[in-house]
Enzyme design. Structure first.
Site, mmCIF file in Angstrom:
data_model
loop_
_atom_site.group_PDB
_atom_site.id
_atom_site.type_symbol
_atom_site.label_atom_id
_atom_site.label_comp_id
_atom_site.label_asym_id
_atom_site.label_seq_id
_atom_site.Cartn_x
_atom_site.Cartn_y
_atom_site.Cartn_z
ATOM 1 N N SER A 131 0.828 -1.200 0.000
ATOM 2 C CA SER A 131 0.000 0.000 0.000
ATOM 3 C C SER A 131 0.869 1.260 0.000
ATOM 4 O O SER A 131 1.595 1.490 -0.960
ATOM 5 C CB SER A 131 -0.960 -0.072 1.201
ATOM 6 O OG SER A 131 -1.931 0.912 1.134
ATOM 7 N N ASP A 190 -10.526 -3.849 -4.943
ATOM 8 C CA ASP A 190 -9.880 -2.850 -4.073
ATOM 9 C C ASP A 190 -10.622 -1.514 -4.163
ATOM 10 O O ASP A 190 -10.735 -0.929 -5.248
ATOM 11 C CB ASP A 190 -8.405 -2.694 -4.504
ATOM 12 C CG ASP A 190 -7.561 -1.973 -3.468
ATOM 13 O OD1 ASP A 190 -8.121 -1.136 -2.728
ATOM 14 O OD2 ASP A 190 -6.356 -2.246 -3.404
ATOM 15 N N HIS A 245 -8.285 -4.582 -0.669
ATOM 16 C CA HIS A 245 -6.972 -3.999 -0.364
ATOM 17 C C HIS A 245 -6.142 -4.906 0.560
ATOM 18 O O HIS A 245 -4.906 -4.855 0.546
ATOM 19 C CB HIS A 245 -7.175 -2.616 0.271
ATOM 20 C CG HIS A 245 -5.999 -1.703 0.151
ATOM 21 N ND1 HIS A 245 -5.534 -1.238 -1.059
ATOM 22 C CD2 HIS A 245 -5.179 -1.172 1.092
ATOM 23 C CE1 HIS A 245 -4.474 -0.446 -0.857
ATOM 24 N NE2 HIS A 245 -4.242 -0.401 0.437
HETATM 25 C C1 MLT Z 1 -1.446 5.932 -0.025
HETATM 26 O O1 MLT Z 1 -1.838 6.889 0.594
HETATM 27 O O2 MLT Z 1 -0.256 5.674 -0.250
HETATM 28 C C2 MLT Z 1 -2.510 5.028 -0.560
HETATM 29 O O3 MLT Z 1 -3.723 5.685 -0.571
HETATM 30 C C3 MLT Z 1 -2.615 3.762 0.196
HETATM 31 C C4 MLT Z 1 -2.796 3.971 1.663
HETATM 32 O O4 MLT Z 1 -1.818 4.157 2.349
HETATM 33 O O5 MLT Z 1 -3.937 3.915 2.143
#
Ligand code: MLT
Length: 208
Positions: free
Chosen positions: A107, A157, A188
């Site tokens: 992520s 996701d 996710h």
């Molecule tokens: C981010 O902010 O890098 C992406 O939206 C994924 C997350 O951290 O939720």
């Protein structure tokens, strides 16, 4: 450890020449989170696991965002450069000059790894990116020749649309990377299939 500019853990592998997994957690994680995953994905590798320096409501991240999926591009640039500097310093500190570095990010951690690949790819030989999205669009594609990238995305996701993953995949391919895509049937969160597919991919990776 808090030196070299990032709170981090380094765990040497059994063999000094082993590849090093650079572990980069998701929002709200820390340097301990992905260590079991790293051991599972590549048991013989050394591990270099970082904590993101940006706090969002107390949750560590690797760069600031303005909203879900909307990134602060100035901060992203700065944080990506800081990460690159850290990697140079860590290679020296831990005697890793010749070792291959493989980023493993989830992520937000996958997003900063993607940013590093697009901005300063010399640091990485390969990357396993779980639930990554396009971090920014570079003016000109970097040269990713010889770099192998495993992208694992969730079909359902709600944070990363499939079209965004496809765009990232084609950006990497245009830049010359060898991209392997895995589609997880869920969202996710990681599933068993993500880990099994990544492990198999790493086992087949020519790293010498
Ligand atoms: C981010 O902010 O890098 C992406 O939206 C994924 C997350 O951290 O939720």
């Amino acid at each position: 450890m808090t030196d070299l500019g990032f709170v981090h853990r380094f765990m040497p592998g059994k063999k000094p020449a082993a590849p090093v997994l650079l572990l980069l957690h998701g929002t709200g994680g820390d340097e301990n989170d992905l260590i079991p995953l790293g051991h599972e994905l590549y048991p013989d590798a050394s591990i270099l696991s970082l904590r993101g320096k940006v706090l969002e409501n107390g949750m560590p991240r690797f760069f600031r965002r303005l909203a879900e999926g909307v990134f602060d591009l100035e901060d992203l640039k700065l944080r990506t450069e800081e990460l690159a500097q850290f990697l140079d310093a860590a290679r020296q500190q831990y005697g890793l000059r010749e070792n291959k570095l493989i980023a493993v990010g989830y992520s937000n951690g996958a997003n900063i790894a993607a940013s590093l690949l697009l901005r300063d790819p010399r640091h990485l030989s390969a990357a396993v990116l779980f639930r990554a999205m396009v971090p920014f669009v570079p003016d000109a594609p970097p040269d990713l020749t010889g770099i192998a990238i495993f992208l694992s995305a969730g079909r359902q996701d709600s944070i990363v649309p499939s079209a965004n993953t496809r765009q990232l995949s084609s950006m990497f391919e245009t830049a010359g990377a060898a991209v392997t895509m895995h589609w997880h049937p869920g969202g996710h969160e990681l599933g068993r299939d993500d880990l099994d597919a990544a492990k198999l991919w790493l086992e087949k990776l020519p790293l010498s």
